[in-house]
Design a protein around this motif. Structure first.
Motif, PDB file in Angstrom:
ATOM      1  N   VAL A   1       0.677  -1.405  -0.018  1.00 10.22           N
ATOM      2  CA  VAL A   1      -0.033  -0.024  -0.129  1.00 10.22           C
ATOM      3  C   VAL A   1       0.700   1.367  -0.145  1.00 10.22           C
ATOM      4  CG1 VAL A   1      -1.884  -1.243   1.119  1.00 10.22           C
ATOM      5  CG2 VAL A   1      -0.470   0.294   2.572  1.00 10.22           C
TER       6      VAL A   1
ATOM      7  N   ALA B   1       1.113   3.127  13.273  1.00  7.46           N
ATOM      8  CA  ALA B   1       1.987   3.912  14.080  1.00  7.46           C
ATOM      9  C   ALA B   1       2.019   3.339  15.593  1.00  7.46           C
ATOM     10  CB  ALA B   1       1.465   5.461  14.460  1.00  7.46           C
TER      11      ALA B   1
ATOM     12  N   GLU C   1      -7.507  -0.524  22.174  1.00  7.91           N
ATOM     13  CA  GLU C   1      -8.131  -0.287  21.011  1.00  7.91           C
ATOM     14  C   GLU C   1      -9.540  -0.255  20.890  1.00  7.91           C
ATOM     15  OE1 GLU C   1      -7.361   0.399  17.473  1.00  7.91           O
ATOM     16  OE2 GLU C   1      -9.504   0.325  17.401  1.00  7.91           O
TER      17      GLU C   1
ATOM     18  N   VAL D   1      -6.764   1.342  10.368  1.00 10.19           N
ATOM     19  CA  VAL D   1      -7.245   1.586   9.035  1.00 10.19           C
ATOM     20  C   VAL D   1      -7.028   0.350   8.029  1.00 10.19           C
ATOM     21  CG1 VAL D   1      -7.175   2.867   6.857  1.00 10.19           C
ATOM     22  CG2 VAL D   1      -7.538   3.973   9.236  1.00 10.19           C
TER      23      VAL D   1
ATOM     24  N   ARG E   1      -7.133  -5.633  -1.495  1.00 10.84           N
ATOM     25  CA  ARG E   1      -5.951  -4.666  -1.602  1.00 10.84           C
ATOM     26  C   ARG E   1      -4.884  -5.126  -0.425  1.00 10.84           C
ATOM     27  NH1 ARG E   1      -4.179   0.653  -1.559  1.00 10.84           N
ATOM     28  NH2 ARG E   1      -6.123   1.578  -0.548  1.00 10.84           N
TER      29      ARG E   1
ATOM     30  N   VAL F   1     -10.191   4.925  24.915  1.00 12.66           N
ATOM     31  CA  VAL F   1      -9.521   5.953  25.618  1.00 12.66           C
ATOM     32  C   VAL F   1     -10.181   7.510  25.748  1.00 12.66           C
ATOM     33  CG1 VAL F   1      -7.367   7.043  26.439  1.00 12.66           C
ATOM     34  CG2 VAL F   1      -7.275   4.760  25.829  1.00 12.66           C
TER      35      VAL F   1
ATOM     36  N   ASP G   1      -1.614   9.559  12.031  1.00 11.32           N
ATOM     37  CA  ASP G   1      -2.634  10.649  11.418  1.00 11.32           C
ATOM     38  C   ASP G   1      -3.086  11.396  12.505  1.00 11.32           C
ATOM     39  OD1 ASP G   1      -2.570   9.422   8.995  1.00 11.32           O
ATOM     40  OD2 ASP G   1      -4.371   8.645   8.775  1.00 11.32           O
TER      41      ASP G   1
ATOM     42  N   VAL H   1       0.502   4.905   5.639  1.00 13.42           N
ATOM     43  CA  VAL H   1       1.020   3.834   6.494  1.00 13.42           C
ATOM     44  C   VAL H   1       2.504   4.033   6.864  1.00 13.42           C
ATOM     45  CG1 VAL H   1       1.531   1.448   6.932  1.00 13.42           C
ATOM     46  CG2 VAL H   1      -0.717   2.196   5.970  1.00 13.42           C
TER      47      VAL H   1
HETATM   48  P1  FAD Z   1      -5.110   4.393  12.199  1.00 13.49           P
HETATM   49  O1  FAD Z   1      -4.629   3.262  11.324  1.00 13.49           O
HETATM   50  O2  FAD Z   1      -6.235   5.093  11.844  1.00 13.49           O
HETATM   51  O3  FAD Z   1      -5.527   3.624  13.647  1.00 13.49           O
HETATM   52  C1  FAD Z   1      -5.923   4.206  14.579  1.00 13.49           C
HETATM   53  C2  FAD Z   1      -6.661   3.250  15.659  1.00 13.49           C
HETATM   54  O4  FAD Z   1      -6.899   3.848  16.748  1.00 13.49           O
HETATM   55  C3  FAD Z   1      -7.958   2.844  15.103  1.00 13.49           C
HETATM   56  O5  FAD Z   1      -8.282   1.379  15.066  1.00 13.49           O
HETATM   57  C4  FAD Z   1      -8.965   3.612  15.957  1.00 13.49           C
HETATM   58  O6  FAD Z   1     -10.128   2.589  16.204  1.00 13.49           O
HETATM   59  C5  FAD Z   1      -8.139   3.638  17.340  1.00 13.49           C
HETATM   60  N1  FAD Z   1      -8.847   4.575  18.052  1.00 13.49           N
HETATM   61  C6  FAD Z   1      -9.136   5.836  17.810  1.00 13.49           C
HETATM   62  N2  FAD Z   1      -9.657   6.362  18.927  1.00 13.49           N
HETATM   63  C7  FAD Z   1      -9.443   5.792  20.108  1.00 13.49           C
HETATM   64  C8  FAD Z   1      -9.621   5.831  21.390  1.00 13.49           C
HETATM   65  N3  FAD Z   1     -10.147   6.913  21.847  1.00 13.49           N
HETATM   66  N4  FAD Z   1      -9.301   4.853  22.246  1.00 13.49           N
HETATM   67  C9  FAD Z   1      -8.716   3.703  21.815  1.00 13.49           C
HETATM   68  N5  FAD Z   1      -8.758   3.297  20.309  1.00 13.49           N
HETATM   69  C10 FAD Z   1      -9.040   4.570  19.320  1.00 13.49           C
HETATM   70  N6  FAD Z   1      -2.261   4.843   3.199  1.00 13.49           N
HETATM   71  C11 FAD Z   1      -1.252   4.206   2.553  1.00 13.49           C
HETATM   72  O7  FAD Z   1      -0.118   4.257   2.800  1.00 13.49           O
HETATM   73  N7  FAD Z   1      -1.754   3.310   1.470  1.00 13.49           N
HETATM   74  C12 FAD Z   1      -2.942   3.177   0.979  1.00 13.49           C
HETATM   75  O8  FAD Z   1      -3.217   2.748  -0.025  1.00 13.49           O
HETATM   76  C13 FAD Z   1      -3.963   3.841   1.846  1.00 13.49           C
HETATM   77  N8  FAD Z   1      -5.058   3.441   1.574  1.00 13.49           N
HETATM   78  C14 FAD Z   1      -6.076   3.938   2.415  1.00 13.49           C
HETATM   79  C15 FAD Z   1      -7.450   3.676   2.171  1.00 13.49           C
HETATM   80  C16 FAD Z   1      -8.545   4.068   3.028  1.00 13.49           C
HETATM   81  C17 FAD Z   1      -9.701   3.728   2.955  1.00 13.49           C
HETATM   82  C18 FAD Z   1      -8.327   4.802   4.204  1.00 13.49           C
HETATM   83  C19 FAD Z   1      -9.310   5.312   5.181  1.00 13.49           C
HETATM   84  C20 FAD Z   1      -6.907   5.099   4.393  1.00 13.49           C
HETATM   85  C21 FAD Z   1      -5.865   4.713   3.580  1.00 13.49           C
HETATM   86  N9  FAD Z   1      -4.377   5.155   3.859  1.00 13.49           N
HETATM   87  C22 FAD Z   1      -3.670   4.352   3.118  1.00 13.49           C
HETATM   88  C23 FAD Z   1      -4.141   5.951   4.944  1.00 13.49           C
HETATM   89  C24 FAD Z   1      -3.311   4.947   6.279  1.00 13.49           C
HETATM   90  O9  FAD Z   1      -4.168   3.932   6.296  1.00 13.49           O
HETATM   91  C25 FAD Z   1      -3.408   5.803   7.448  1.00 13.49           C
HETATM   92  O10 FAD Z   1      -2.445   6.923   7.324  1.00 13.49           O
HETATM   93  C26 FAD Z   1      -2.697   5.108   8.743  1.00 13.49           C
HETATM   94  O11 FAD Z   1      -3.354   3.855   8.951  1.00 13.49           O
HETATM   95  C27 FAD Z   1      -2.708   5.917   9.738  1.00 13.49           C
HETATM   96  O12 FAD Z   1      -2.093   4.997  10.791  1.00 13.49           O
HETATM   97  P2  FAD Z   1      -2.392   5.473  12.371  1.00 13.49           P
HETATM   98  O13 FAD Z   1      -1.517   4.378  13.276  1.00 13.49           O
HETATM   99  O14 FAD Z   1      -1.889   6.997  12.420  1.00 13.49           O
HETATM  100  O15 FAD Z   1      -3.905   5.490  12.755  1.00 13.49           O
END
Ligand code: FAD
Ligand code: SF4
Ligand code: SF4
Length: 497
Positions: free
Chosen positions: A125, A189, A208, A216, A225, A251, A470, A478
């Protein structure tokens, strides 16, 4: 549906062509620069579009061994390796590719693992054409980024091979320190933070909100994918390392962030809660039945098995004509999911042209192959219907002067309204951060978009609290989220040393 390409090579046909090339290349070693530049890019075998529209299995099938070796021979092993500068976690790209060319796939994955934990995910991805592959000397010499060495596909090949052969081993950690760290969220992350902090011997609990882990990667990016089994395997590695995982734990609601530190004894907290709050257009009709945010639509399809027609506990109403508003990866994922859920016609509605679409070129091509119809320079004005969405009224646009992002600004053409009959509208115009934690954590500073403010060490305005991904960057990628996780983990490990 629009016409689709019917010329489709099977994986065996790709492999046979690669085997013949490999024999020829091996017979003229050592290869000159000219020889290497004239090896054609190894295309990725994929499921036939006509077949894959009907299933949720992965579209791209991955390189065969022969293809991987031929592709690896395209790498010039540049001394300055400009490709590494395009990788946010700085994988030693020429070194792992050289191992593939030499046939040592295990060594290749070990090189990648020095810098990246989620190689099977990133190989699939990462937007490679704007990261590592953008800087590749081969792509630059051939004046086409799509002809760069296929770094991502090679990364995927060795990661898959290791997993399929059952060779994944949980990394060895240092002896237990009895210091405790809370990680909020389970996206990329957080996975990196949990692994890197655990390796130092600290206890890690990952909280979580959903009932499934992976962020995501699990509930957003579709199975076709990024197969869920791959994300699960990464989470299993965390578990094998001794990371404790608590799901259905929000949280800010189940427990406040400050309680984790003040009452529960965690000595550091990482916030990796992502950008899960969907943006809407604020137009008439957005509250009609049949109008979804991409987030809701994809979450239902991914987490609640809505794709499993007739079997899912929480299904999605069957749609005939679907309009997806937006031009990014999320829009393509939504459109292609709607195709698989049985929609007869699926439209992408985007207010600029295809050239400005933020989605990956490959995703746009796959969507078109699967019959998605693109309406560019078009934007919705309102959604029509009494209770259920029945149609979408749109305006035509033209491109004006460039805006702050450097892309030409879409300008509406007055009086150009037209109506398209649809029963489902999916809004995929972006996400922002959920304010739950910031609202319940006094002293945690955020910017005007709700993103947590951090310094260069990913430390927030509060002592012992770090953030990344994010929730800091806004909707990103990612690999960028992983890059921040690595910085935050380093800071936490330093704090607890
Ligand atoms: P996330 O993956 O958003 O995970 C955050 C987690 O925290 C979630 O599971 C959520 O439920 C949890 N959470 C939120 N609030 C709380 C709380 N208060 N207490 C406990 N848990 C909580 N990036 C790419 O590089 N390539 C791609 O092809 C791509 N395609 C994408 C397609 C889609 C449909 C989407 C939505 C995003 C896509 N992205 C892609 C972006 C990528 O997935 C994100 O940038 C990445 O996952 C961010 O990672 P993160 O660890 O910051 O958070
Ligand atoms: Fe390229 Fe992503 Fe792999 Fe880095 S992690 S080498 S950017 S595919
Ligand atoms: Fe190989 Fe391209 Fe990196 Fe050079 S820039 S080392 S050719 S992948």
């Amino acid at each position: 549906m629009s016409s689709m390409s019917h010329k489709h090579l099977t994986q065996q046909e790709f492999d046979e062509a690669a085997r013949i090339s490999l024999d020829a290349l091996n017979s003229c070693q050592p290869l000159s620069l000219k020889d290497r530049l004239s090896i054609p890019v190894q295309e990725m075998p994929s499921q036939d579009p006509i077949i894959r529209r009907e299933n949720t299995k992965e579209v791209a099938l991955g390189y065969t061994e022969n293809q991987a070796k031929v592709e690896a021979l395209r790498c010039l092993q540049c001394k300055n390796a400009p490709c590494i500068n395009g990788c946010p976690v700085r994988i030693d790209i020429p070194r792992f590719i050289k191992e593939i060319a030499d046939g040592d796939f295990q060594k290749a994955i070990e090189v990648i693992k020095e810098n990246s934990l989620l190689s099977a995910v990133c190989g699939r991805v990462c937007p490679q054409e704007v990261q590592c592959q953008l800087y590749c000397t081969v792509g630059k010499s051939l004046k086409n980024v799509l002809k760069s060495v296929s770094i991502g596909r090679l990364e995927r090949f060795v990661a898959d091979r290791e997993r399929e052969e059952g060779n994944i081993k949980a990394p060895q950690g240092k002896p237990d320190t009895s210091k405790r760290v809370a990680v909020v969220g389970s996206g990329p992350a957080s996975i990196v933070v949990a692994a890197d902090v655990r390796r130092e011997g600290h206890s890690v609990t990952l909280f979580e909100a959903f009932h499934k882990t992976g962020g995501v990667m699990t509930y957003g990016i579709p199975e076709f994918r990024l197969p869920k089994s791959i994300v699960k395997s990464e989470i299993d590695t965390l578990k094998a390392m001794g990371v404790e995982i608590k799901t259905n734990f929000v949280v800010g609601k189940t427990r406040k962030l400050t309680d984790l530190i003040e009452k529960d004894g965690y000595e550091a907290v990482f916030i990796g809660t992502g950008a899960g709050l969907p943006k809407f257009m604020n137009i008439e009709g957005e509250n009609l039945v049949g109008v979804y945010s991409a987030n809701e639509f994809l979450t239902r399809a991914n987490l609640m098995r809505a794709y499993d027609r007739g079997m899912a506990a929480t299904p999605i109403a069957m749609s005939k004509k679907v309009a997806v508003v937006g031009g990014g990866n999320v829009a393509m994922d939504s459109a292609r999911t709607a195709v698989r859920l049985g929609a007869e016609e699926v439209y992408i509605i985007y207010r600029r042209t295809e050239n400005e679409m933020p989605a990956r070129v490959e995703e746009i091509a796959h969507a078109k192959e699967e019959g998605v119809i693109f309406h560019t320079l078009v934007n919705p004005k309102r959604i029509l219907g009494k209770l259920q969405a029945e149609a979408i009224e749109c305006l035509r646009y033209e491109l004006g002067e460039p805006d702050d992002s450097g892309r030409r600004r879409p300008v509406e053409i007055p009086g150009s309204e037209f109506v398209m009959n649809v029963d489902t509208v999916i809004i995929a115009i972006g996400n922002e951060s959920n304010p739950l934690i910031s609202q319940t954590t006094p002293g945690l500073k955020c910017n005007k978009w709700g993103n947590i403010i951090v310094d260069e060490n990913c430390k927030t305005s509060m002592d012992k609290v770090y953030a990344g991904g994010d929730i800091v960057l806004g909707a990103a990628t990612v690999i960028l989220a992983m890059g921040q996780g690595r910085i935050a983990a380093r800071s936490i490990n330093k704090l607890l040393a």
